[in-house]
Enzyme design. Sequence first.
Site, PDB file in Angstrom:
ATOM      1  N   ARG A 104       0.843  -1.197   0.000  1.00 19.00           N
ATOM      2  CA  ARG A 104       0.000   0.000   0.000  1.00 19.00           C
ATOM      3  C   ARG A 104       0.880   1.250   0.000  1.00 19.00           C
ATOM      4  O   ARG A 104       1.914   1.291   0.678  1.00 19.00           O
ATOM      5  CB  ARG A 104      -0.896   0.038   1.240  1.00 19.00           C
ATOM      6  CG  ARG A 104      -2.127  -0.841   1.139  1.00 19.00           C
ATOM      7  CD  ARG A 104      -3.149  -0.306   0.132  1.00 19.00           C
ATOM      8  NE  ARG A 104      -4.352  -1.119   0.076  1.00 19.00           N
ATOM      9  CZ  ARG A 104      -4.587  -2.088  -0.828  1.00 19.00           C
ATOM     10  NH1 ARG A 104      -3.696  -2.368  -1.751  1.00 19.00           N
ATOM     11  NH2 ARG A 104      -5.734  -2.751  -0.812  1.00 19.00           N
ATOM     12  N   HIS A 144      -0.988   0.622  -9.746  1.00 20.30           N
ATOM     13  CA  HIS A 144      -1.709  -0.234  -8.787  1.00 20.30           C
ATOM     14  C   HIS A 144      -2.396  -1.404  -9.509  1.00 20.30           C
ATOM     15  O   HIS A 144      -3.595  -1.629  -9.357  1.00 20.30           O
ATOM     16  CB  HIS A 144      -2.732   0.573  -7.976  1.00 20.30           C
ATOM     17  CG  HIS A 144      -3.205  -0.160  -6.748  1.00 20.30           C
ATOM     18  ND1 HIS A 144      -3.542   0.467  -5.581  1.00 20.30           N
ATOM     19  CD2 HIS A 144      -3.409  -1.489  -6.509  1.00 20.30           C
ATOM     20  CE1 HIS A 144      -3.927  -0.419  -4.680  1.00 20.30           C
ATOM     21  NE2 HIS A 144      -3.859  -1.629  -5.235  1.00 20.30           N
TER      22      HIS A 144
HETATM   23  P1  NDP Z   1      -2.159 -11.260   4.631  1.00 18.98           P
HETATM   24  O1  NDP Z   1      -3.075 -10.741   5.661  1.00 18.98           O
HETATM   25  O2  NDP Z   1      -2.279 -12.678   4.218  1.00 18.98           O
HETATM   26  O3  NDP Z   1      -0.647 -11.038   5.094  1.00 18.98           O
HETATM   27  C1  NDP Z   1      -0.204  -9.867   5.707  1.00 18.98           C
HETATM   28  C2  NDP Z   1       1.216 -10.093   6.209  1.00 18.98           C
HETATM   29  O4  NDP Z   1       1.721  -8.848   6.690  1.00 18.98           O
HETATM   30  C3  NDP Z   1       1.286 -11.097   7.365  1.00 18.98           C
HETATM   31  O5  NDP Z   1       2.419 -11.910   7.249  1.00 18.98           O
HETATM   32  C4  NDP Z   1       1.408 -10.184   8.584  1.00 18.98           C
HETATM   33  O6  NDP Z   1       2.101 -10.756   9.688  1.00 18.98           O
HETATM   34  C5  NDP Z   1       2.238  -9.063   7.987  1.00 18.98           C
HETATM   35  N1  NDP Z   1       2.109  -7.851   8.815  1.00 18.98           N
HETATM   36  C6  NDP Z   1       1.004  -7.143   9.102  1.00 18.98           C
HETATM   37  N2  NDP Z   1       1.298  -6.123   9.932  1.00 18.98           N
HETATM   38  C7  NDP Z   1       2.613  -6.212  10.178  1.00 18.98           C
HETATM   39  C8  NDP Z   1       3.511  -5.470  10.991  1.00 18.98           C
HETATM   40  N3  NDP Z   1       3.111  -4.429  11.728  1.00 18.98           N
HETATM   41  N4  NDP Z   1       4.800  -5.848  11.027  1.00 18.98           N
HETATM   42  C9  NDP Z   1       5.229  -6.917  10.317  1.00 18.98           C
HETATM   43  N5  NDP Z   1       4.432  -7.670   9.513  1.00 18.98           N
HETATM   44  C10 NDP Z   1       3.147  -7.316   9.468  1.00 18.98           C
HETATM   45  O7  NDP Z   1      -2.310 -10.289   3.369  1.00 18.98           O
HETATM   46  P2  NDP Z   1      -1.995 -10.614   1.836  1.00 18.98           P
HETATM   47  O8  NDP Z   1      -0.651 -11.228   1.750  1.00 18.98           O
HETATM   48  O9  NDP Z   1      -3.122 -11.325   1.207  1.00 18.98           O
HETATM   49  O10 NDP Z   1      -2.000  -9.121   1.226  1.00 18.98           O
HETATM   50  C11 NDP Z   1      -1.088  -8.162   1.684  1.00 18.98           C
HETATM   51  C12 NDP Z   1      -1.449  -6.791   1.145  1.00 18.98           C
HETATM   52  O11 NDP Z   1      -1.134  -6.696  -0.240  1.00 18.98           O
HETATM   53  C13 NDP Z   1      -2.925  -6.402   1.187  1.00 18.98           C
HETATM   54  O12 NDP Z   1      -3.309  -6.000   2.483  1.00 18.98           O
HETATM   55  C14 NDP Z   1      -2.975  -5.267   0.197  1.00 18.98           C
HETATM   56  O13 NDP Z   1      -2.696  -4.053   0.862  1.00 18.98           O
HETATM   57  C15 NDP Z   1      -1.833  -5.579  -0.772  1.00 18.98           C
HETATM   58  N6  NDP Z   1      -2.329  -5.909  -2.118  1.00 18.98           N
HETATM   59  C16 NDP Z   1      -1.899  -5.172  -3.175  1.00 18.98           C
HETATM   60  C17 NDP Z   1      -2.312  -5.469  -4.449  1.00 18.98           C
HETATM   61  C18 NDP Z   1      -1.795  -4.705  -5.623  1.00 18.98           C
HETATM   62  O14 NDP Z   1      -2.272  -4.933  -6.736  1.00 18.98           O
HETATM   63  N7  NDP Z   1      -0.814  -3.853  -5.450  1.00 18.98           N
HETATM   64  C19 NDP Z   1      -3.250  -6.583  -4.708  1.00 18.98           C
HETATM   65  C20 NDP Z   1      -3.620  -7.302  -3.531  1.00 18.98           C
HETATM   66  C21 NDP Z   1      -3.183  -6.969  -2.291  1.00 18.98           C
HETATM   67  P3  NDP Z   1       1.548 -12.080  10.437  1.00 18.98           P
HETATM   68  O15 NDP Z   1       1.835 -13.214   9.471  1.00 18.98           O
HETATM   69  O16 NDP Z   1       2.370 -12.154  11.653  1.00 18.98           O
HETATM   70  O17 NDP Z   1       0.086 -11.872  10.663  1.00 18.98           O
HETATM   71  C1  OXD Z   2      -6.367  -5.341  -3.283  1.00 16.72           C
HETATM   72  C2  OXD Z   2      -5.754  -4.455  -4.261  1.00 16.72           C
HETATM   73  O1  OXD Z   2      -6.336  -5.063  -2.085  1.00 16.72           O
HETATM   74  O2  OXD Z   2      -6.021  -4.623  -5.474  1.00 16.72           O
HETATM   75  O3  OXD Z   2      -6.912  -6.379  -3.701  1.00 16.72           O
HETATM   76  O4  OXD Z   2      -4.957  -3.595  -3.893  1.00 16.72           O
END
Ligand code: NDP
Ligand code: OXD
Length: 314
Positions: A229, A277
């Site tokens: 993000r 994005h």
């Molecule tokens: P998940 O919820 O599966 O994974 C999130 C990960 O981030 C987890 O490993 C979590 O840790 C870690 N995390 C969260 N907060 C912290 C912190 N404070 N410090 C360290 N690690 C942290 O999400 P996804 O993998 O499915 O997606 C991740 C993000 O990707 C989405 O939230 C979205 O913002 C972004 N995204 C972007 C897209 C794009 O096209 N650019 C498309 C889709 C998603 P833990 O394992 O310990 O819980």
């Molecule tokens: C999502 C994105 O969160 O596209 O799926 O960023």
Amino acid sequence: MSAVMFNMTGWDAGPWAKRMLKVAPELDLRVWPEIGDPAEIDYALVWKPDSRALMALPNLKVIFSLGAGVDHILSVSPLPDVPIVRIVDANLTNRMSEYVVLHCLMALRKQRLYDAHQAKAEWVEHSQPAAEEVRCGVMGYGVLGRDAATKLKMIGFDVAAWSRTAKESGDIPVYHGDDGLRAFLNRTDILISLLPLTPATTDILNSDLLRQLAPDGVLGGPMLINAGRGGSQVEEDILAALDAGVLAHATLDVFKTEPLPNTHPFWRHPKVTITPHNAAVSDSRALVLYIIRQMERFERGEPLENVIDRAAGY
Ligand code: NDP
Ligand code: OXD
């Protein structure tokens, strides 16, 4: 028959409704604000929702995010106290991993440098490090981070990850929490952020963090890929780090303001690669099937999948 409300800022609900009706013609679909009796709505499908639209629904059962991220929902207040389900989809995950692997390989194989030579018709060869000499560090070891890290590892990169909570480290060492961050950064040549946006990850990609990346890697300087993000990056710090040589390159898919304003210095910076994005654009057919499957599970009394933890913020 269940009634579903669409409340999507900036997205056209029409194609989504059409797709849903193809799969589940029995659904009663309504688009905010023309929703008829609010008490009849069971489910809300949202992107950047309007708090008023959700709070007006006394019998709402579930909110479905139309993205993997939920910051667009949790930034809205107040919100009804019902489960929020996010998207987890193999197609979306694969696309994100393609993006990450593509840009790590572009860096490894110095493709930008060869593009510049080609523009001048220059036949020049540069030294070619092996993938195993390049240390990739994936921030976020969730659905997307895990898949990307595994695929980078398969190609031969030296991969580590960082998460909020402790994980069992297998082939891929996983650092965690504030205590693990410095060691993780110190061993990283290509930093890949796949973090959700939460209060803890807001502005985390700042000058202090970038200065901790390995300065001595075989790529000639650390690189950043952010496809999580834009709210996690301090854009002026990234520009300053690029100009000072602290950072060799930044590949950014997400921004503080989207669309990225035409006047933003990222657009014309020689060390920045921009995508709009779309690192992992969701296939709406797959997402519709996923959401309908979740509704069916819920109505059979089975637990919903991929319900977010409101306290953690993702
Ligand atoms: P998940 O919820 O599966 O994974 C999130 C990960 O981030 C987890 O490993 C979590 O840790 C870690 N995390 C969260 N907060 C912290 C912190 N404070 N410090 C360290 N690690 C942290 O999400 P996804 O993998 O499915 O997606 C991740 C993000 O990707 C989405 O939230 C979205 O913002 C972004 N995204 C972007 C897209 C794009 O096209 N650019 C498309 C889709 C998603 P833990 O394992 O310990 O819980
Ligand atoms: C999502 C994105 O969160 O596209 O799926 O960023």
